[in-house]
Motif scaffolding. Structure first.
Motif: not given
Ligand SMILES: CC(C)(COP(=O)(O)OP(=O)(O)OC[C@H]1O[C@@H](n2cnc3c(N)ncnc32)[C@H](O)[C@@H]1OP(=O)(O)O)[C@@H](O)C(=O)NCCC(=O)NCCS
Length: 186
Positions: A130-133, A147-154, A175-180
């Motif tokens: 139940n993580i939010h981000k 690249r791997i962050m982008a590939k999982v949708g971050m 470079s900071v990435y995140g996914i909600l």
């Protein structure tokens, strides 16, 4: 609220993500922690003695009783080799957000394993915990990690100048990435 359940075994097509064992000290040292090519992309210096790895692993293994500790070894199912590690950390209970980090041994880079492991952990974080981000940052001179962050949708959210100073006393832009969760579970 985050639902913690420790470090359960997660299985993907080619990988088993499972707790690390003290008996794996030598493999961890040999496969990634002593390797400058890996350490150059992390904050901490490469280990120069197995004793350092043993100490680090002791700290990790002693925390597995804690339900809030999520730290997986990455095992290649086909060969049983331990090829890397991935963890969720910095859980913030006021936001339900956390960070992810990972490392693979050099000889296993560019086979899609990093993406496969990150995908499994992000999935687990959103669906089971139940993580939010989920957020992460990579040095801008380490594009494979982005690249791997982008590939999982971050999504890339920006570049922070001199965000870290590494063990070689070099400042690095990150470079900071995140996914909600709401973007992931659509
Ligand atoms: C980052 C890391 C986990 C990636 O794991 P991996 O298994 O090699 O990743 P994958 O094979 O799933 O994907 C790598 C992607 O990066 C790309 N890539 C590799 N080197 C690259 C480079 N120099 N520039 C741009 N892209 C690059 C690959 O082409 C691949 O993308 P594609 O599938 O679109 O072709 C691994 O390189 C590693 O452990 N590095 C050292 C530790 C580290 O950087 N940890 C993260 C700190 S933020």
């Amino acid at each position: 609220m985050i639902k913690f359940s420790g470090t359960p075994v997660l299985e993907t097509d080619r990988l088993l993500l499972r707790p690390l064992k003290q008996s794996e000290t030598q493999s961890i040292f040999d496969n990634w922690l002593s390797d400058e090519r890996v350490a150059d992309n992390r904050v901490n210096a490469a280990h120069t003695s197995v004793a350092q790895t043993e100490e680090r692993l002791k700290k990790i293994v002693s925390q597995y009783e804690d339900q809030e500790f999520c730290y997986w070894g990455i095992e290649l199912k086909e060969t049983g080799e331990l090829i890397g590690e991935i963890d969720l950390y910095d859980f913030d209970c006021s936001t339900d957000n956390c960070e992810v980090s990972y490392s693979l041994g050099f000889k296993w880079w560019n086979h899609g394993y990093g993406t496969e492991a990150l995908q499994a952990v992000v999935e687990f974080g959103f669906r089971q915990m139940n993580i939010h981000k989920v957020s992460a940052a990579h040095n801008t001179d380490n594009p494979a990690s982005g690249r791997i962050m982008a590939k999982v949708g971050m999504k890339q959210e920006g570049v922070i100048r001199h965000m870290i100073r590494n063990a070689k006393n070099q400042y690095k832009d990150c470079s900071v990435y995140g996914i909600l969760r709401e973007d992931y579970l659509i």
